[in-house]
Motif scaffolding. Sequence first.
Motif, PDB file in Angstrom:
ATOM      1  N   TYR A  31      26.778  25.295  53.325  1.00  0.00           N
ATOM      2  CA  TYR A  31      25.367  25.439  53.130  1.00  0.00           C
ATOM      3  C   TYR A  31      24.357  23.988  53.396  1.00  0.00           C
ATOM      4  N   ASN A  32      23.600  24.337  54.040  1.00  0.00           N
ATOM      5  CA  ASN A  32      22.096  22.821  53.924  1.00  0.00           C
ATOM      6  C   ASN A  32      21.284  23.584  52.565  1.00  0.00           C
ATOM      7  N   GLN A  37      19.998  27.256  53.396  1.00  0.00           N
ATOM      8  CA  GLN A  37      20.325  28.083  54.299  1.00  0.00           C
ATOM      9  C   GLN A  37      21.327  27.994  54.011  1.00  0.00           C
ATOM     10  N   PHE A  38      22.760  29.273  54.825  1.00  0.00           N
ATOM     11  CA  PHE A  38      24.131  29.436  55.138  1.00  0.00           C
ATOM     12  C   PHE A  38      24.005  28.724  56.424  1.00  0.00           C
ATOM     13  N   PHE A  39      25.391  28.674  57.075  1.00  0.00           N
ATOM     14  CA  PHE A  39      25.081  28.377  58.055  1.00  0.00           C
ATOM     15  C   PHE A  39      26.998  28.184  58.937  1.00  0.00           C
ATOM     16  N   ASP A  68      34.946  34.221  56.796  1.00  0.00           N
ATOM     17  CA  ASP A  68      33.394  34.978  56.200  1.00  0.00           C
ATOM     18  C   ASP A  68      33.285  35.830  55.133  1.00  0.00           C
ATOM     19  N   PRO A  69      33.613  34.827  53.681  1.00  0.00           N
ATOM     20  CA  PRO A  69      33.706  35.900  52.708  1.00  0.00           C
ATOM     21  C   PRO A  69      32.361  36.980  52.590  1.00  0.00           C
ATOM     22  N   LEU A  70      31.381  36.206  52.685  1.00  0.00           N
ATOM     23  CA  LEU A  70      29.914  37.027  52.939  1.00  0.00           C
ATOM     24  C   LEU A  70      29.722  38.477  54.449  1.00  0.00           C
ATOM     25  N   PHE A  71      30.495  37.751  54.984  1.00  0.00           N
ATOM     26  CA  PHE A  71      30.789  38.993  56.227  1.00  0.00           C
ATOM     27  C   PHE A  71      29.465  39.234  57.031  1.00  0.00           C
ATOM     28  N   MET A  72      29.443  37.591  57.364  1.00  0.00           N
ATOM     29  CA  MET A  72      28.150  37.418  58.375  1.00  0.00           C
ATOM     30  C   MET A  72      28.151  37.517  59.430  1.00  0.00           C
ATOM     31  N   ASN A 124      19.338  32.524  55.484  1.00  0.00           N
ATOM     32  CA  ASN A 124      18.468  32.234  54.231  1.00  0.00           C
ATOM     33  C   ASN A 124      19.376  32.801  53.311  1.00  0.00           C
ATOM     34  N   ARG A 125      19.504  31.316  51.896  1.00  0.00           N
ATOM     35  CA  ARG A 125      20.568  31.686  50.975  1.00  0.00           C
ATOM     36  C   ARG A 125      19.395  33.261  49.983  1.00  0.00           C
TER      37      ARG A 125
END
Length: 161
Positions: A31-32, A37-39, A68-72, A124-125
Amino acid sequence: MENPSPIGNLESESESLNTKFSGLKCLGVSYNPRCDQFFFDKSSLDKLGNAHKTTKRDLISILPQIFDPLFMLAPLILKGRLLFSKCCTKGSSLEWDSVLGDELLMEVKEWQSIIPLCHHIKINRWLPLPECRKTCYIFTCGLVESITCLNVSMLKTKIYD
């Protein structure tokens, strides 16, 4: 003398920011906070993409390393699982430590070559919405076809008076 590309500058600045904040994790993903943002961390993805995997055991060892817990990255992970399933059904005679066939090995290498490219994904978060009465719907769709993986999300809003 050529002018430097402003896009190139933005990409290098984004890379340096992501490197600077690479130790910061949120929900298991890098996370930035400056860009909100997530990356995905480039070094860990490069390590997975460049690993020499030639057996069924090697292939199944890659999948849990892509956290990848957010399934991105769901389409990418699904493609890996489909390849593993293909390894299991292709020949039940294929042992865990025996080398994959040429065709399957080529598919695994193609899939592995996509993994390092995921560091370009930045999500983006949150999405800013104006102060008004709105209902928001998020539609998400994933597609895995051959070597191509795609995940698309769409935000639909309804404004009420």
